[in-house]
Design a protein around this motif. Structure first.
Motif, PDB file in Angstrom:
ATOM      1  N   ARG A  94       2.707   1.688  20.652  1.00 18.50           N
ATOM      2  CA  ARG A  94       3.972   2.208  21.169  1.00 18.50           C
ATOM      3  C   ARG A  94       3.772   2.443  22.668  1.00 18.50           C
ATOM      4  NH1 ARG A  94       7.332   6.067  17.506  1.00 18.50           N
ATOM      5  NH2 ARG A  94       8.812   4.439  18.117  1.00 18.50           N
ATOM      6  N   ARG A  95       4.379   1.610  23.462  1.00 17.74           N
ATOM      7  CA  ARG A  95       4.228   1.666  24.923  1.00 17.74           C
ATOM      8  C   ARG A  95       5.528   2.189  25.522  1.00 17.74           C
ATOM      9  NH1 ARG A  95       4.728  -2.642  29.082  1.00 17.74           N
ATOM     10  NH2 ARG A  95       3.393  -2.051  30.830  1.00 17.74           N
ATOM     11  N   ILE A  96       5.488   3.334  26.199  1.00 16.30           N
ATOM     12  CA  ILE A  96       6.672   3.955  26.793  1.00 16.30           C
ATOM     13  C   ILE A  96       6.628   3.738  28.296  1.00 16.30           C
ATOM     14  CG2 ILE A  96       8.076   6.051  26.916  1.00 16.30           C
ATOM     15  CD1 ILE A  96       5.045   6.074  24.713  1.00 16.30           C
ATOM     16  N   VAL A  97       7.704   3.157  28.826  1.00 10.44           N
ATOM     17  CA  VAL A  97       7.774   2.825  30.245  1.00 10.44           C
ATOM     18  C   VAL A  97       9.039   3.438  30.829  1.00 10.44           C
ATOM     19  CG1 VAL A  97       7.830   0.964  31.956  1.00 10.44           C
ATOM     20  CG2 VAL A  97       6.579   0.651  29.808  1.00 10.44           C
ATOM     21  N   CYS A  98       8.921   4.144  31.943  1.00  4.13           N
ATOM     22  CA  CYS A  98      10.091   4.659  32.658  1.00  4.13           C
ATOM     23  C   CYS A  98      10.503   3.597  33.679  1.00  4.13           C
ATOM     24  CB  CYS A  98       9.771   5.966  33.360  1.00  4.13           C
ATOM     25  SG  CYS A  98      11.210   6.722  34.148  1.00  4.13           S
ATOM     26  N   VAL A  99      11.729   3.126  33.565  1.00  2.30           N
ATOM     27  CA  VAL A  99      12.170   2.034  34.441  1.00  2.30           C
ATOM     28  C   VAL A  99      13.080   2.515  35.566  1.00  2.30           C
ATOM     29  CG1 VAL A  99      11.916   0.294  32.643  1.00  2.30           C
ATOM     30  CG2 VAL A  99      14.103   1.479  32.879  1.00  2.30           C
ATOM     31  N   ARG A 100      13.670   3.739  35.440  1.00  2.00           N
ATOM     32  CA  ARG A 100      14.503   4.303  36.506  1.00  2.00           C
ATOM     33  C   ARG A 100      14.423   5.828  36.456  1.00  2.00           C
ATOM     34  NH1 ARG A 100      20.474   1.949  36.797  1.00  2.00           N
ATOM     35  NH2 ARG A 100      20.310   2.964  38.824  1.00  2.00           N
ATOM     36  N   GLY A 101      14.381   6.463  37.584  1.00  2.00           N
ATOM     37  CA  GLY A 101      14.432   7.928  37.649  1.00  2.00           C
ATOM     38  C   GLY A 101      13.235   8.579  36.979  1.00  2.00           C
ATOM     39  N   THR A 102      13.517   9.625  36.221  1.00  2.00           N
ATOM     40  CA  THR A 102      12.458  10.372  35.538  1.00  2.00           C
ATOM     41  C   THR A 102      12.969  10.857  34.186  1.00  2.00           C
ATOM     42  OG1 THR A 102      10.956  12.270  35.699  1.00  2.00           O
ATOM     43  CG2 THR A 102      13.136  12.536  36.660  1.00  2.00           C
ATOM     44  N   LEU A 103      12.085  10.910  33.188  1.00  2.94           N
ATOM     45  CA  LEU A 103      12.469  11.358  31.852  1.00  2.94           C
ATOM     46  C   LEU A 103      11.306  12.113  31.202  1.00  2.94           C
ATOM     47  CD1 LEU A 103      14.455   8.576  29.918  1.00  2.94           C
ATOM     48  CD2 LEU A 103      15.212  10.850  30.528  1.00  2.94           C
ATOM     49  N   PRO A 104      11.587  13.274  30.583  1.00  2.00           N
ATOM     50  CA  PRO A 104      10.580  13.963  29.773  1.00  2.00           C
ATOM     51  C   PRO A 104      10.608  13.417  28.336  1.00  2.00           C
ATOM     52  CG  PRO A 104      12.535  15.329  29.947  1.00  2.00           C
ATOM     53  CD  PRO A 104      12.826  14.071  30.733  1.00  2.00           C
ATOM     54  N   PHE A 105       9.442  13.292  27.729  1.00  2.00           N
ATOM     55  CA  PHE A 105       9.333  12.762  26.368  1.00  2.00           C
ATOM     56  C   PHE A 105       8.551  13.725  25.483  1.00  2.00           C
ATOM     57  CE2 PHE A 105      10.855   8.773  27.924  1.00  2.00           C
ATOM     58  CZ  PHE A 105      11.301   8.083  26.805  1.00  2.00           C
ATOM     59  N   ARG A 106       8.790  13.600  24.196  1.00  2.00           N
ATOM     60  CA  ARG A 106       8.009  14.328  23.208  1.00  2.00           C
ATOM     61  C   ARG A 106       7.623  13.345  22.098  1.00  2.00           C
ATOM     62  NH1 ARG A 106      11.354  14.586  18.976  1.00  2.00           N
ATOM     63  NH2 ARG A 106      13.593  14.604  19.398  1.00  2.00           N
ATOM     64  N   ALA A 107       6.473  13.582  21.504  1.00  2.00           N
ATOM     65  CA  ALA A 107       6.026  12.795  20.359  1.00  2.00           C
ATOM     66  C   ALA A 107       5.530  13.747  19.276  1.00  2.00           C
ATOM     67  CB  ALA A 107       4.913  11.840  20.768  1.00  2.00           C
ATOM     68  N   ARG A 108       5.779  13.374  18.031  1.00  2.00           N
ATOM     69  CA  ARG A 108       5.231  14.115  16.890  1.00  2.00           C
ATOM     70  C   ARG A 108       4.753  13.098  15.875  1.00  2.00           C
ATOM     71  NH1 ARG A 108       7.568  15.984  11.874  1.00  2.00           N
ATOM     72  NH2 ARG A 108       6.318  17.657  10.966  1.00  2.00           N
ATOM     73  N   ILE A 109       3.463  13.096  15.629  1.00  2.00           N
ATOM     74  CA  ILE A 109       2.863  12.161  14.681  1.00  2.00           C
ATOM     75  C   ILE A 109       2.500  12.944  13.440  1.00  2.00           C
ATOM     76  CG2 ILE A 109       1.034  10.481  14.281  1.00  2.00           C
ATOM     77  CD1 ILE A 109       1.986  11.511  17.826  1.00  2.00           C
ATOM     78  N   ALA A 110       3.222  12.689  12.348  1.00  2.00           N
ATOM     79  CA  ALA A 110       3.073  13.479  11.121  1.00  2.00           C
ATOM     80  C   ALA A 110       2.887  12.545   9.930  1.00  2.00           C
ATOM     81  CB  ALA A 110       4.306  14.364  10.908  1.00  2.00           C
ATOM     82  N   PRO A 111       1.685  11.985   9.758  1.00  2.00           N
ATOM     83  CA  PRO A 111       1.462  11.110   8.601  1.00  2.00           C
ATOM     84  C   PRO A 111       1.448  11.916   7.309  1.00  2.00           C
ATOM     85  CG  PRO A 111      -0.605  11.496   9.747  1.00  2.00           C
ATOM     86  CD  PRO A 111       0.477  12.134  10.578  1.00  2.00           C
ATOM     87  N   ARG A 112       1.912  11.277   6.235  1.00  2.00           N
ATOM     88  CA  ARG A 112       1.858  11.874   4.901  1.00  2.00           C
ATOM     89  C   ARG A 112       1.344  10.784   3.971  1.00  2.00           C
ATOM     90  NH1 ARG A 112       2.226  15.466   7.853  1.00  2.00           N
ATOM     91  NH2 ARG A 112       3.711  17.205   7.886  1.00  2.00           N
ATOM     92  N   PHE A 113       0.068  10.855   3.668  1.00  2.00           N
ATOM     93  CA  PHE A 113      -0.599   9.762   2.971  1.00  2.00           C
ATOM     94  C   PHE A 113      -0.221   9.702   1.494  1.00  2.00           C
ATOM     95  CE2 PHE A 113      -3.093  10.738   6.707  1.00  2.00           C
ATOM     96  CZ  PHE A 113      -3.479   9.486   7.194  1.00  2.00           C
ATOM     97  N   GLY A 114      -0.407   8.513   0.919  1.00  2.00           N
ATOM     98  CA  GLY A 114      -0.172   8.351  -0.517  1.00  2.00           C
ATOM     99  C   GLY A 114       1.233   8.684  -0.936  1.00  2.00           C
ATOM    100  N   ALA A 134       0.843  -1.201   0.000  1.00  2.00           N
ATOM    101  CA  ALA A 134       0.000   0.000   0.000  1.00  2.00           C
ATOM    102  C   ALA A 134       0.877   1.249   0.000  1.00  2.00           C
ATOM    103  CB  ALA A 134      -0.908  -0.010   1.227  1.00  2.00           C
ATOM    104  N   PRO A 135       0.319   2.388  -0.384  1.00  2.00           N
ATOM    105  CA  PRO A 135       1.076   3.647  -0.277  1.00  2.00           C
ATOM    106  C   PRO A 135       1.506   3.908   1.163  1.00  2.00           C
ATOM    107  CG  PRO A 135      -0.832   3.950  -1.680  1.00  2.00           C
ATOM    108  CD  PRO A 135      -0.988   2.590  -1.057  1.00  2.00           C
TER     109      PRO A 135
END
Length: 611
Positions: free
Chosen positions: A120-140, A50-51
């Motif tokens: 997509r499962r994000i788990v912190c296993v030690r201490g602390t962490l800041p996260f960012r996500a960017r979902i940018a689909p480009r169809f076809g 698929a595209p």
């Protein structure tokens, strides 16, 4: 080479994650590549061909991606949950450690399977962490416009051809096109992003944390249960198991088809034009996959591919080039028109990006040997083929008796016109020889005198005109002098004894001309023009064929060293692309079935030879 790989990448600002810095996940219908930086930069939905939805591996700006990473400097490590296709990317920072668990559930329910859920499962296993996500689909392939509607923690991306829904346990925001998320996790906390195909009968559905964990555990169980069917317990079990898991991932469950690779247009040469679409069923590649699967004891996959052959009437074809095409769509379709996508720059600027494959119309006679050999092996190690299938095999072999002695484009799909390739003749001999074995072993009706006459004529022609007294070797074409690594198949096909003086001399010649530190070139394009510009890397399937040829010749120390060297060219997960470049970089479509099936065969036979 027009560009050094490292210099070319620097010229592109390091915007491209190297091909080898990826893992593969999938649901036996489609697949996604996940970079070591946590970015999904290749994903097609709802199936392999698929595209694309995410294709930043082919254009960092216009391809689209699903980024997910820590917002602070980190080191990353990536591995598979043992004996599965569940991929884990770990982030190590000054204040904590976290991991992304990427997977696609494999489900039997057809309505759930149609979602092609990517979790997509994000788990912190030690201490602390800041996260960012960017979902940018480009169809076809980045050519279709889309709209984005956000309601709470659900975003719906709608294009003319496909609608996807993103649900998350983290807060989301949008600009009307892309979606972002910023969040911080402390030890023991997790967040989940789930991407689904949705429609009128499949509305968006959330994926709570508990469900994501249950789905992860179920996916682990699926892959481990499947892999437990392997009969290989030799020296290189981990690498063989990984290769088997790759081949299974490249299987299209609805039809039993096996794709050559899940990607298109990853270049064989940086800055070159050798960029092809591999998301289809090559008869040759898939037939060799059947051999590898049967070797390991996976008869169900072999049976599924035989079903693909029979239910789509592959052996009953009536095309211009004969009963068989060299490739088919994963649904069995025969039309795969090739065209370019000029709006995508290609990996590291290596255009053109191609969709479809014009080689569909080529004549490649070797595919008859590959397919009939796989049918012979399935009949021997799996289930006896039906009377209808035997009638089809007989008709194909009768056709081959009339047509084996003609030029074709050859196993490497050259685009410089047809020639009398020795490998094509070799595999025609295999087709006739294996069909005769089946007929004799099972007492099946066959025109054996005619088949034997053609088989012996091929043998005599190869011995007379495929052998170069000047080179002291079997050569690429009849009455030729150019060497070709495809001839490493001669002893494996049982055409010649692996210790025959002519073969040993050929093996030495190939080692001198085409082998570089265990890596094997297919042929020299300057001595044998193939209609394309520029050089290419070494071809990994040929490197594993070389290992097996050395082992069969009794040169076990050389074979073992060459095999161990080849394993060092795998990526961090044990995955191989099609080729290896001058400085050890992976080139071509990734991961490639051809390479992994040849690794399995080489490991199996070398392990047995070592005792």
């Amino acid at each position: 080479m027009a560009f050094g790989a490292a210099g070319f990448e620097q010229g592109y600002g390091g915007r491209y994650t190297p091909i080898s810095e990826h893992g593969l996940i999938g649901d036996l219908r489609t697949a996604a590549l996940v970079g070591t930086d946590g970015t999904i930069d290749w994903y097609c939905c709802p199936r392999f061909d698929a595209p694309s939805v995410f294709a930043s591996i082919l254009d960092a700006d216009r391809g689209g991606s699903f980024e997910l990473a820590a917002e602070v400097p980190t080191r990353t490590r990536q591995f598979y949950f043992p004996d599965t296709n569940v991929l884990i990317t770990r982030f190590f920072a000054a204040d904590g450690v976290a991991e992304i668990q990427d997977f696609m559930p494999v489900v039997d329910d057809s309505r759930e399977a149609a979602r092609h859920r990517l979790i997509r499962r994000i788990v912190c296993v030690r201490g602390t962490l800041p996260f960012r996500a960017r979902i940018a689909p480009r169809f076809g392939y980045g050519a279709e416009a889309h709209t984005t509607h956000l309601e709470g923690r659900t975003a719906v991306f709608r294009s003319p051809s496909l609608t996807l829904a993103l649900t998350a346990t983290a807060p989301l925001e949008t600009d009307g096109l892309d979606v972002w998320s910023h969040f911080k996790l402390i030890e023991g906390e997790s967040n989940v992003f789930a991407l689904d195909q949705v429609g009128d009968d499949a509305p968006p559905r959330s994926c709570p944390r508990a469900e994501a964990q249950e789905q992860a555990e179920a996916t682990v169980r699926f892959w481990r249960r499947w892999l437990a069917g392997s009969r290989y317990h030799g020296r290189w079990r981990e690498m063989v198991n990984r290769s088997a898991l790759v081949l299974k991932l490249l299987t299209y469950a609805p039809t039993g088809a096996i794709v050559a690779a899940p990607t298109t247009s990853l270049p064989e040469q940086i800055g070159g034009e050798r960029n092809w679409d591999y998301r289809y069923v090559w008869v040759r590649d898939a037939a060799f996959c059947v051999y590898a699967m049967l070797r390991l004891g996976f008869t169900t996959e072999a049976e599924a591919f035989m079903g693909f052959i029979s239910e789509r009437g592959i052996l009953r074809g009536t095309g211009e080039t004969g009963p068989l095409q060299i490739m088919y769509g994963i649904d069995g379709r025969t039309e795969l028109p090739e065209y370019e996508l000029p709006h995508l720059e290609g990996y590291l600027g290596s255009g053109p990006v191609r969709v479809g494959n014009a080689a569909t119309g080529q004549l490649q006679l070797d595919i008859y040997g590959a397919l009939i050999d796989s049918i012979y092996l399935y009949d021997k190690w799996g289930q006896p083929i039906s009377s209808d299938r035997w009638d089809e095999v007989g008709a194909v072999v009768d056709w081959l008796c009339e047509h084996w002695d003609q030029p074709d484009e050859g196993v490497w799909e050259t685009r410089a016109g047809r020639r009398n390739f020795v490998y094509s003749r070799l595999m025609c001999w295999v087709a006739l020889e294996r069909a005769m074995r089946m007929a004799n072993r099972r007492g099946l009706p066959a025109d054996l005198p005619r088949w034997r006459e053609s088989r012996d004529a091929i043998y005599r022609q190869i011995m007379r005109r495929g052998w170069s007294a000047e080179r002291r070797a079997f050569v690429q074409g009849l009455d030729d002098h150019v060497l070709d690594a495809s001839l490493l198949m001669m002893p494996m096909a049982k055409f010649i004894s692996p210790t025959d003086p002519k073969w040993l001399s050929t093996l030495d010649a190939l080692g001198t001309d085409l082998v570089s530190d265990s890596l094997v070139y297919r042929y020299d394009p300057t001595a044998s023009p193939d209609g394309l510009h520029g050089p290419e890397g070494t071809f990994s399937i040929c490197s594993f064929w070389y290992v097996e040829a050395l082992a069969r010749a009794g040169r076990l120390e050389e074979a073992r060293l060459a095999f161990e060297k080849m394993l060092t060219y795998a990526n961090h997960l044990g995955l191989f692309a099609e080729e290896i470049g001058p400085t050890g970089e992976q080139l071509g479509n990734f991961p490639q079935a051809f390479t992994h099936l040849s690794l399995i065969s080489a490991a199996f036979n070398l392990d047995r030879a070592l005792g």
